[in-house]
Design a protein around this motif. Structure first.
Motif, PDB file in Angstrom:
ATOM      1  N   GLU A   3       0.831  -1.202   0.000  1.00  0.00           N
ATOM      2  CA  GLU A   3       0.000   0.000   0.000  1.00  0.00           C
ATOM      3  C   GLU A   3       0.868   1.256   0.000  1.00  0.00           C
ATOM      4  O   GLU A   3       0.572   2.241  -0.692  1.00  0.00           O
ATOM      5  CB  GLU A   3      -0.920  -0.010   1.232  1.00  0.00           C
ATOM      6  N   PHE A   4       1.959   1.235   0.749  1.00  0.00           N
ATOM      7  CA  PHE A   4       2.879   2.365   0.794  1.00  0.00           C
ATOM      8  C   PHE A   4       3.511   2.615  -0.571  1.00  0.00           C
ATOM      9  O   PHE A   4       3.612   3.760  -1.032  1.00  0.00           O
ATOM     10  CB  PHE A   4       3.956   2.095   1.846  1.00  0.00           C
ATOM     11  N   LEU A   5       3.919   1.547  -1.255  1.00  0.00           N
ATOM     12  CA  LEU A   5       4.506   1.676  -2.592  1.00  0.00           C
ATOM     13  C   LEU A   5       3.478   2.193  -3.592  1.00  0.00           C
ATOM     14  O   LEU A   5       3.825   2.968  -4.499  1.00  0.00           O
ATOM     15  CB  LEU A   5       5.065   0.329  -3.051  1.00  0.00           C
ATOM     16  N   ARG A   6       2.233   1.767  -3.442  1.00  0.00           N
ATOM     17  CA  ARG A   6       1.178   2.248  -4.342  1.00  0.00           C
ATOM     18  C   ARG A   6       0.987   3.763  -4.186  1.00  0.00           C
ATOM     19  O   ARG A   6       0.865   4.497  -5.178  1.00  0.00           O
ATOM     20  CB  ARG A   6      -0.127   1.516  -4.047  1.00  0.00           C
ATOM     21  N   ILE A   7       0.991   4.216  -2.939  1.00  0.00           N
ATOM     22  CA  ILE A   7       0.822   5.644  -2.685  1.00  0.00           C
ATOM     23  C   ILE A   7       1.998   6.435  -3.260  1.00  0.00           C
ATOM     24  O   ILE A   7       1.817   7.484  -3.900  1.00  0.00           O
ATOM     25  CB  ILE A   7       0.682   5.897  -1.170  1.00  0.00           C
ATOM     26  N   LEU A   8       3.213   5.929  -3.072  1.00  0.00           N
ATOM     27  CA  LEU A   8       4.391   6.618  -3.609  1.00  0.00           C
ATOM     28  C   LEU A   8       4.374   6.647  -5.137  1.00  0.00           C
ATOM     29  O   LEU A   8       4.771   7.637  -5.759  1.00  0.00           O
ATOM     30  CB  LEU A   8       5.665   5.946  -3.105  1.00  0.00           C
ATOM     31  N   THR A   9       3.906   5.552  -5.758  1.00  0.00           N
ATOM     32  CA  THR A   9       3.833   5.503  -7.219  1.00  0.00           C
ATOM     33  C   THR A   9       2.836   6.523  -7.747  1.00  0.00           C
ATOM     34  O   THR A   9       3.107   7.224  -8.733  1.00  0.00           O
ATOM     35  CB  THR A   9       3.429   4.090  -7.680  1.00  0.00           C
ATOM     36  N   GLN A  10       1.692   6.639  -7.094  1.00  0.00           N
ATOM     37  CA  GLN A  10       0.706   7.632  -7.517  1.00  0.00           C
ATOM     38  C   GLN A  10       1.232   9.049  -7.336  1.00  0.00           C
ATOM     39  O   GLN A  10       0.977   9.928  -8.169  1.00  0.00           O
ATOM     40  CB  GLN A  10      -0.596   7.441  -6.728  1.00  0.00           C
ATOM     41  N   THR A  11       1.984   9.259  -6.267  1.00  0.00           N
ATOM     42  CA  THR A  11       2.568  10.580  -6.037  1.00  0.00           C
ATOM     43  C   THR A  11       3.616  10.907  -7.103  1.00  0.00           C
ATOM     44  O   THR A  11       3.661  12.025  -7.635  1.00  0.00           O
ATOM     45  CB  THR A  11       3.214  10.636  -4.647  1.00  0.00           C
ATOM     46  N   LEU A  12       4.451   9.920  -7.451  1.00  0.00           N
ATOM     47  CA  LEU A  12       5.446  10.110  -8.500  1.00  0.00           C
ATOM     48  C   LEU A  12       4.775  10.399  -9.838  1.00  0.00           C
ATOM     49  O   LEU A  12       5.226  11.259 -10.607  1.00  0.00           O
ATOM     50  CB  LEU A  12       6.332   8.866  -8.612  1.00  0.00           C
ATOM     51  N   ALA A  13       3.682   9.682 -10.114  1.00  0.00           N
ATOM     52  CA  ALA A  13       2.961   9.899 -11.370  1.00  0.00           C
ATOM     53  C   ALA A  13       2.418  11.320 -11.456  1.00  0.00           C
ATOM     54  O   ALA A  13       2.390  11.927 -12.532  1.00  0.00           O
ATOM     55  CB  ALA A  13       1.821   8.888 -11.489  1.00  0.00           C
ATOM     56  N   GLU A  14       2.001  11.861 -10.316  1.00  0.00           N
ATOM     57  CA  GLU A  14       1.442  13.214 -10.310  1.00  0.00           C
ATOM     58  C   GLU A  14       2.504  14.260 -10.603  1.00  0.00           C
ATOM     59  O   GLU A  14       2.205  15.333 -11.147  1.00  0.00           O
ATOM     60  CB  GLU A  14       0.792  13.488  -8.951  1.00  0.00           C
ATOM     61  N   LEU A  15       3.753  13.964 -10.280  1.00  0.00           N
ATOM     62  CA  LEU A  15       4.846  14.902 -10.568  1.00  0.00           C
ATOM     63  C   LEU A  15       4.975  15.202 -12.053  1.00  0.00           C
ATOM     64  O   LEU A  15       5.328  16.318 -12.439  1.00  0.00           O
ATOM     65  CB  LEU A  15       6.170  14.344 -10.041  1.00  0.00           C
ATOM     66  N   ILE A  16       4.719  14.191 -12.890  1.00  0.00           N
ATOM     67  CA  ILE A  16       4.906  14.373 -14.335  1.00  0.00           C
ATOM     68  C   ILE A  16       3.580  14.364 -15.076  1.00  0.00           C
ATOM     69  O   ILE A  16       3.544  14.228 -16.300  1.00  0.00           O
ATOM     70  CB  ILE A  16       5.838  13.290 -14.916  1.00  0.00           C
ATOM     71  N   ALA A  17       2.471  14.509 -14.363  1.00  0.00           N
ATOM     72  CA  ALA A  17       1.150  14.464 -14.988  1.00  0.00           C
ATOM     73  C   ALA A  17       0.942  15.670 -15.896  1.00  0.00           C
ATOM     74  O   ALA A  17       1.455  16.764 -15.618  1.00  0.00           O
ATOM     75  CB  ALA A  17       0.069  14.412 -13.923  1.00  0.00           C
ATOM     76  N   PRO A  18       0.187  15.518 -16.981  1.00  0.00           N
ATOM     77  CA  PRO A  18      -0.116  16.669 -17.838  1.00  0.00           C
ATOM     78  C   PRO A  18      -0.836  17.790 -17.092  1.00  0.00           C
ATOM     79  O   PRO A  18      -0.630  18.965 -17.389  1.00  0.00           O
ATOM     80  CB  PRO A  18      -1.021  16.059 -18.919  1.00  0.00           C
ATOM     81  N   THR A  19      -1.673  17.432 -16.119  1.00  0.00           N
ATOM     82  CA  THR A  19      -2.371  18.460 -15.338  1.00  0.00           C
ATOM     83  C   THR A  19      -1.383  19.312 -14.557  1.00  0.00           C
ATOM     84  O   THR A  19      -1.519  20.540 -14.472  1.00  0.00           O
ATOM     85  CB  THR A  19      -3.365  17.801 -14.366  1.00  0.00           C
ATOM     86  N   THR A  20      -0.360  18.676 -13.992  1.00  0.00           N
ATOM     87  CA  THR A  20       0.686  19.420 -13.280  1.00  0.00           C
ATOM     88  C   THR A  20       1.391  20.379 -14.226  1.00  0.00           C
ATOM     89  O   THR A  20       1.668  21.538 -13.880  1.00  0.00           O
ATOM     90  CB  THR A  20       1.701  18.443 -12.663  1.00  0.00           C
ATOM     91  N   ALA A  21       1.687  19.919 -15.446  1.00  0.00           N
ATOM     92  CA  ALA A  21       2.315  20.787 -16.448  1.00  0.00           C
ATOM     93  C   ALA A  21       1.391  21.932 -16.834  1.00  0.00           C
ATOM     94  O   ALA A  21       1.841  23.077 -17.005  1.00  0.00           O
ATOM     95  CB  ALA A  21       2.688  19.962 -17.678  1.00  0.00           C
ATOM     96  N   ALA A  22       0.092  21.663 -16.971  1.00  0.00           N
ATOM     97  CA  ALA A  22      -0.866  22.706 -17.356  1.00  0.00           C
ATOM     98  C   ALA A  22      -0.927  23.808 -16.301  1.00  0.00           C
ATOM     99  O   ALA A  22      -0.938  25.005 -16.631  1.00  0.00           O
ATOM    100  CB  ALA A  22      -2.246  22.091 -17.563  1.00  0.00           C
TER     101      ALA A  22
END
Length: 333
Positions: A3-22
């Motif tokens: 569960e901890f790794l899943r949360i970290l993976t989702q957080t990492l994904a948000e770093l490079i998400a198109p929404t973050t870039a927008a």
């Protein structure tokens, strides 16, 4: 542990998400307004929504991708002119009231039945109607690619191609802003922010410089709206006051009047926001907190924490992470 790794993976994904870039792009545009020129624009979401609509409507009408992108730029320019001509004589909170009102007008016009044939009304424009020209530009092969813990399709809405394009646009805009703010033109903007009467006494047309900054920042915001819509859809209610609120938080977190501050602020903000939400959902699902905190409550608590964060930033570190307190403070008149 899983569960901890899943949360970290989702957080990492948000770093490079198109929404973050927008949001980074929108904050860069807002930085030209507030950070460099001192214009208190509270309606950046209006520029983003107009840019998204311009792109979407032009694409549906049959325009190629880059022509539709030019339509988005033209929409941002026109909105800046209409907004700026009667209001740039205003200062401080008066300008803020006008800009947030103008953005709300754009949102309500977009969701009205008056232009529903073009805008889709409250439902907006579906992504499948305007994304095909963008997907056709992808040089990536069909299939999926995994890079570390992240795996996405190569081409599509939630894809590597969307991420590559979004962050490529961020890089180009950063280079552009870095060049213009280091020029004599950029130094005049800073002078206007500090004391526009002194700049006027030197023979500079302050109104003209403000209009140029408003147009450039608005056009960048419109491009941010296009990037925001590419992985999603164009919905007027998704690009309203909350979007402007988040954009300001991103800008102030990273540091106004800095080149890279809006990008750093966007990445930190959305990664932390995702970490908080996924962590809270995990806690409510795996502990007794689920009896008191629902999924809806998690979103509401997240919004409250964002508000508290913005308040604390303004009070204790108005210059943000990268900003210089001597150069910028909340003294806009």
């Amino acid at each position: 542990m899983d569960e901890f790794l899943r949360i970290l993976t989702q957080t990492l994904a948000e770093l490079i998400a198109p929404t973050t870039a927008a949001y980074a792009i929108a904050a860069i545009g807002l930085n030209l307004h507030f950070g460099y020129t001192g214009l208190l624009n509270m309606g950046q979401a209006g520029f983003m929504l107009l840019g998204a609509y311009g792109f979407g409507i032009a694409t549906i009408a049959g325009a190629p991708f880059f022509v539709a992108l030019l339509v988005a730029v033209a929409a941002g320019t026109l909105f800046a002119l209409i907004l700026g001509i009667p209001t740039l004589q205003l200062r401080g909170d008066y300008l803020a009231i006008v800009t947030i009102s103008a953005a709300e007008i754009i949102r309500w016009v977009g969701r009205s039945t008056w232009l529903q044939e073009w805008t889709g009304g409250a439902s907006g424009l579906q992504g499948r109607d305007f994304k095909t020209t963008f997907h056709a530009l992808s040089p990536l092969p069909e299939g999926r690619t995994a890079i570390g813990p992240l795996e996405y399709i190569n081409t599509g809405s939630d894809s590597w191609w969307t991420r590559i394009f979004a962050w490529g646009v961020v890089a180009l805009i950063l280079l552009f802003v870095w060049l213009i703010t280091r020029s004599p033109w950029g130094r005049v903007l800073k002078g206007i922010r500090e004391d526009e009467d002194a700049v006027r006494a030197l023979g500079k047309n302050v109104y003209s410089y403000k209009m140029q900054a408003l147009i450039l920042g608005g056009v960048i915001g419109a491009i941010g709206g296009v990037v925001y819509a590419l992985p999603l859809a164009i919905a007027p209610d998704a690009m309203g006051r909350t979007m402007t609120f988040f954009t300001w938080t991103v800008l102030l977190l990273g540091g106004a009047a800095t080149v890279f501050g809006p990008v750093l602020g966007s990445m930190i903000f959305f990664a932390a926001y995702m970490l908080m939400r996924t962590g809270m959902r995990s806690l409510t699902a795996n502990t007794g907190l689920g009896e008191f905190i629902t999924t809806t409550n998690v979103e509401q608590i997240g919004g409250m924490l964002v508000g508290i964060t913005l308040m604390l930033l303004v009070i204790f570190r108005p210059q943000g992470i990268l900003g210089n307190k001597k150069e910028l403070a909340f003294n806009v008149r």
